[in-house]
Structure formats: C-alpha cells, structure tokens
Design a protein around this motif. Structure first.
Motif, short mmCIF file in Angstrom:
data_model
loop_
_atom_site.label_atom_id
_atom_site.label_comp_id
_atom_site.label_asym_id
_atom_site.label_seq_id
_atom_site.Cartn_x
_atom_site.Cartn_y
_atom_site.Cartn_z
N LEU A 246 23.67 -13.73 18.61
CA LEU A 246 23.24 -12.71 17.93
C LEU A 246 22.19 -12.82 16.97
CD1 LEU A 246 23.78 -9.48 17.82
CD2 LEU A 246 25.20 -9.87 16.12
N ARG A 247 21.02 -12.15 17.22
CA ARG A 247 19.87 -12.40 16.24
C ARG A 247 19.03 -11.18 15.72
NH1 ARG A 247 20.97 -16.61 14.51
NH2 ARG A 247 20.41 -18.54 15.15
N PRO A 248 19.13 -10.92 14.47
CA PRO A 248 18.51 -9.87 14.02
C PRO A 248 17.04 -9.95 14.13
CG PRO A 248 19.22 -11.25 12.18
CD PRO A 248 19.93 -11.62 13.47
N ARG A 249 16.17 -8.81 14.25
CA ARG A 249 14.83 -9.04 14.50
C ARG A 249 14.16 -8.41 13.15
NH1 ARG A 249 17.00 -11.33 18.59
NH2 ARG A 249 15.54 -11.91 20.43
N ILE A 250 13.30 -9.24 12.66
CA ILE A 250 12.59 -8.80 11.59
C ILE A 250 11.08 -8.35 11.93
CG2 ILE A 250 11.73 -9.22 9.09
CD1 ILE A 250 14.64 -9.58 9.45
N PHE A 251 10.80 -7.24 11.82
CA PHE A 251 9.62 -6.88 12.32
C PHE A 251 8.43 -7.01 11.25
CE2 PHE A 251 6.37 -3.25 12.80
CZ PHE A 251 5.80 -3.72 13.91
N ALA A 252 8.63 -6.75 10.16
CA ALA A 252 7.46 -6.87 8.98
C ALA A 252 8.13 -6.91 7.71
CB ALA A 252 6.59 -5.68 9.07
N GLU A 253 7.71 -7.75 6.72
CA GLU A 253 7.85 -7.85 5.53
C GLU A 253 6.83 -7.35 4.47
OE1 GLU A 253 8.88 -12.02 5.34
OE2 GLU A 253 10.69 -11.70 6.08
N PHE A 254 7.16 -6.65 3.57
CA PHE A 254 6.18 -6.06 2.53
C PHE A 254 6.78 -6.44 1.00
CE2 PHE A 254 6.01 -3.48 6.12
CZ PHE A 254 4.66 -3.43 6.47
N ARG B 264 13.52 -5.33 26.38
CA ARG B 264 14.05 -6.34 27.72
C ARG B 264 14.48 -7.67 27.13
NH1 ARG B 264 13.56 -4.10 32.80
NH2 ARG B 264 12.20 -2.37 32.79
N GLY B 265 13.75 -8.25 26.09
CA GLY B 265 14.05 -9.41 25.64
C GLY B 265 15.31 -9.46 25.06
N LEU B 266 15.85 -8.33 24.51
CA LEU B 266 17.21 -8.31 23.74
C LEU B 266 18.22 -7.90 24.70
CD1 LEU B 266 16.08 -5.93 20.81
CD2 LEU B 266 16.50 -8.48 20.87
N GLY B 267 17.87 -7.88 26.04
CA GLY B 267 19.24 -7.77 27.13
C GLY B 267 19.13 -6.45 27.61
N ALA B 268 18.23 -5.66 27.55
CA ALA B 268 17.95 -4.13 28.42
C ALA B 268 17.42 -4.62 29.82
CB ALA B 268 17.02 -3.39 27.93
N ASP B 269 18.33 -4.04 30.87
CA ASP B 269 18.24 -4.05 32.13
C ASP B 269 16.92 -3.04 32.59
OD1 ASP B 269 20.12 -6.11 33.03
OD2 ASP B 269 21.49 -4.36 32.27
N ASN C 282 8.06 0.09 14.31
CA ASN C 282 8.84 -1.18 14.17
C ASN C 282 9.61 -1.35 15.36
OD1 ASN C 282 10.54 1.32 13.34
ND2 ASN C 282 11.98 -0.14 12.98
N ARG C 283 9.58 -2.78 15.49
CA ARG C 283 10.39 -3.36 16.74
C ARG C 283 11.39 -4.36 15.89
NH1 ARG C 283 5.50 -2.74 18.10
NH2 ARG C 283 4.95 -1.74 20.18
N GLY C 284 12.66 -3.99 15.42
CA GLY C 284 13.33 -4.64 14.50
C GLY C 284 13.47 -4.00 12.96
N LYS C 285 13.87 -4.83 12.07
CA LYS C 285 14.12 -4.33 10.77
C LYS C 285 12.62 -4.41 10.01
CE LYS C 285 16.90 -2.73 7.58
NZ LYS C 285 17.30 -1.64 7.71
N ALA D 28 14.48 -0.04 19.83
CA ALA D 28 13.87 -1.10 19.23
C ALA D 28 14.15 -1.03 17.89
CB ALA D 28 12.38 -0.77 19.69
N SER D 29 14.82 -0.16 17.31
CA SER D 29 15.35 0.04 15.81
C SER D 29 16.10 -1.38 15.36
CB SER D 29 15.77 1.12 15.55
OG SER D 29 17.32 1.26 15.96
N ALA D 30 16.36 -1.48 14.24
CA ALA D 30 17.04 -2.47 13.66
C ALA D 30 18.53 -2.31 14.14
CB ALA D 30 17.38 -2.46 12.20
N ILE D 31 19.26 -1.26 14.29
CA ILE D 31 20.43 -0.89 14.82
C ILE D 31 20.32 -0.98 16.17
CG2 ILE D 31 22.22 0.69 15.16
CD1 ILE D 31 21.54 1.90 12.31
N GLY D 32 19.50 -0.44 16.82
CA GLY D 32 19.47 -0.43 18.52
C GLY D 32 19.25 -1.82 18.67
N SER D 33 18.28 -2.54 18.12
CA SER D 33 18.19 -3.97 18.81
C SER D 33 19.30 -4.65 18.64
CB SER D 33 16.87 -4.62 17.89
OG SER D 33 17.51 -4.88 16.57
N LEU D 34 20.17 -4.46 17.72
CA LEU D 34 21.53 -5.07 17.67
C LEU D 34 22.62 -4.80 18.72
CD1 LEU D 34 21.67 -5.76 13.52
CD2 LEU D 34 21.34 -7.48 15.42
#
Length: 307
Positions: free
Chosen positions: A274-282, A176-181, A299-302, A143-149
């Motif tokens: 390919l879509r990067p996922r932004i979890f939060a912006e501060f 699962r929404g990123l393709g995990a079976d 976090n779930r994404g970046k 679920a990390s930025a790297i892992g999600s990609l």
C-alpha cells in the motif's frame, strides 16, 4: 508561531499567513500539542473556506511537544499523526488523543498525513460496503487521496474487477497504475457493466449515475461531504442499498477498531503493498495555491503543506 487564517468566504485568495501566540504549553485534558512537520489538505477544509464556516481542519503529523491530563500512550518526543479539528494549518496544532496514532520510524510526515486518515476512510468504506473476494467495485473520486488508497485496498481485499470514476481523462493512467481495470468519466452515458459496490466520495450530481451503476442487490457507500440525494425508485428496481460512513464517528465510538485499522495500514505500507501518493507539497505561505489545486480537482493523490 505562524498560522494560516481566512477572513471571509471565498476562494483561495482569502487565505492569509499570520503570526499568532502559540497554544498554551499545557494542553487541555485529552489533547496533544504537536509541532507540525506536514499538514494534509482536505476537501472539507477547502469547502469551509468557500462557505466561511469553522477553522481550517486537516491531518497533521509531527513530534509531540506536550500532553494534557489523562493522555496515555503518548509522551513528548513521540511522532504522531491524526485529524486536527481546530487550527491545523499552523506550526503547532492540538490533536485529540482518540484521533492520534503513532508514526513508525522511517515513515515520512508527508506519507503519514496521506496514509492514515485517508486510508482509514477507504478501509471503513470497504467495510461498510461488505466487500468480499470476487466482488466488483467502483470508486468515485478515484484519483483523490482517499480514492487512490481505496483502489489499492479493494484489490488487496480480493475484488475481481475495480472501476475508477474520475473527472477527466488525464487521470486515467494514474488510476490504472493503482489497480483500476477500467476508467469511466462522470459525464459518460454509461459506466460499463454494473458493479456490486460503489464507494462514493463525491456526492451531488454523481450520486445518480453511481446508483445506476449498481448491480441487483448492490451497495453504495457514501463517505464524502458533498451531500446530494438518491432516487429511491432507482434503489427499488435494483434491490440496492445505501450506507453512510464517517470516520470520525467510528473513531469515537470504536477506538479499538480504529487503532486496528491504522495498524493494518502501516503493516501494508511497510511491505510495500500500500503506497500513499503525494501529488504536491506547498509551504504554509502557499496554502492558497494548495486549495486551488483541490478546488480545480487537479490532484492525483494527496496535497500537503510543509511548515
């Protein structure tokens, strides 16, 4: 200019916003001065604060303000992104040319810091693992930025089965929404049917079950900064192998390969594959909160800072 600093080792509460002189308008040879529009928060940067070691590095994206002697291919006004190893948490940051890449028109700065370094690491880990069509792949820190990609790229590469290993069940729907079976938790007794390749961005205690998840002849790629050790006997009984991968080393050693990979990432971004996922912006003023999210593995994404 405004810049985030820390005084001693500790948690997010040691981060402070300060006013400091801007870098010299004439960057050193091979460097670009960038006005940051977005800054990516990385786990290594969070660990540096915890350990009290080094400056706050991270991905940056924004327009070039000035270029140093010997810089080619970039000029003031160009939008770039890349990994800054000095003071990244600032309104102005210095970026080495070998780590800089252009940001296409229409792409946001936040997407740029989420896509380029993390995507290149994910791409490199898949390459180091020699993932081919039909292989089965397990990704830790999924679920990390790297892992999600990495999940998305494994599917694009033709993996027949993709497994996501995460720290909590609440991340299951996201991966699962990123393709995990399948989704497994680090504490599970079994990680299911063995896989051909494990991409590990966690290290430490996760390395044991990661090795045990390998099928005979399997390959584990360690690309995180978590350290740890691998039981040689576990490798022996599986005829398995472990490979380390570091993006910075490849970018310095093979700049053409690095540039090609970045180009591929943007091509897949443009097509929507390919879509990067932004979890939060501060804002910079809340850098401590951003680090807290990473430390809590929430976090779930970046996680991104916006100056």
């Amino acid at each position: 200019m405004r810049r985030v600093r820390y005084e001693a080792s500790g948690g997010p509460e040691v981060l402070f916003l300060e006013e400091t002189p801007a870098p010299a308008p004439d960057p050193a040879p091979g460097e670009l001065l960038v006005r940051t529009e977005a800054i990516g928060v990385t786990l290594p940067a969070v660990r540096k604060v915890r350990e009290g070691v080094g400056p706050l590095a991270g991905e940056v994206a924004g327009p070039v303000v000035a270029v140093g002697e010997g810089v080619t291919g970039f000029e003031p006004g160009d939008r770039v992104t890349g990994l800054c190893f000095s003071h990244a948490y600032a309104e102005l940051a210095l970026l080495r040319q070998e780590f800089a890449s252009p940001v296409p028109e229409g792409a946001s700065a936040a997407d740029a810091v989420a896509l380029v370094r993390s995507g290149a690491v994910a791409r490199g880990a898949l390459e180091a693992g020699r993932v081919e069509k039909g292989d089965t792949v397990l990704v830790t820190a999924a679920a990390s930025a790297i892992g999600s990609l990495a999940l998305q790229l494994a599917r694009i590469r033709g993996a027949s089965r993709v497994v996501a290993a995460v720290s909590g069940a609440g991340k299951g729907e996201f991966v699962r929404g990123l393709g995990a079976d399948e989704v497994v938790l680090y504490g599970d007794e079994s990680w299911g049917e063995p896989v051909d390749v494990v991409l590990d961005g966690v290290g430490g205690d996760v390395l044991g079950p990661a090795v045990r998840a390998l099928a005979p002849g399997g390959r584990l790629v360690a690309f995180g900064s978590g350290g740890g050790s691998v039981d040689a006997y576990e490798l022996l009984v599986r005829s398995a192998s472990v490979t380390g991968f570091q993006m910075a080393a490849l970018a310095r050693r093979e700049p053409e390969t690095y540039a090609r990979w970045i180009g591929e990432l943007w091509e897949r971004y443009d097509t929507g594959a390919l879509r990067p996922r932004i979890f939060a912006e501060f804002p910079l003023t809340e850098a401590g909160r951003a680090h807290g999210v990473i430390e809590a593995r929430g976090n779930r994404g970046k996680v991104v800072l916006l100056p």
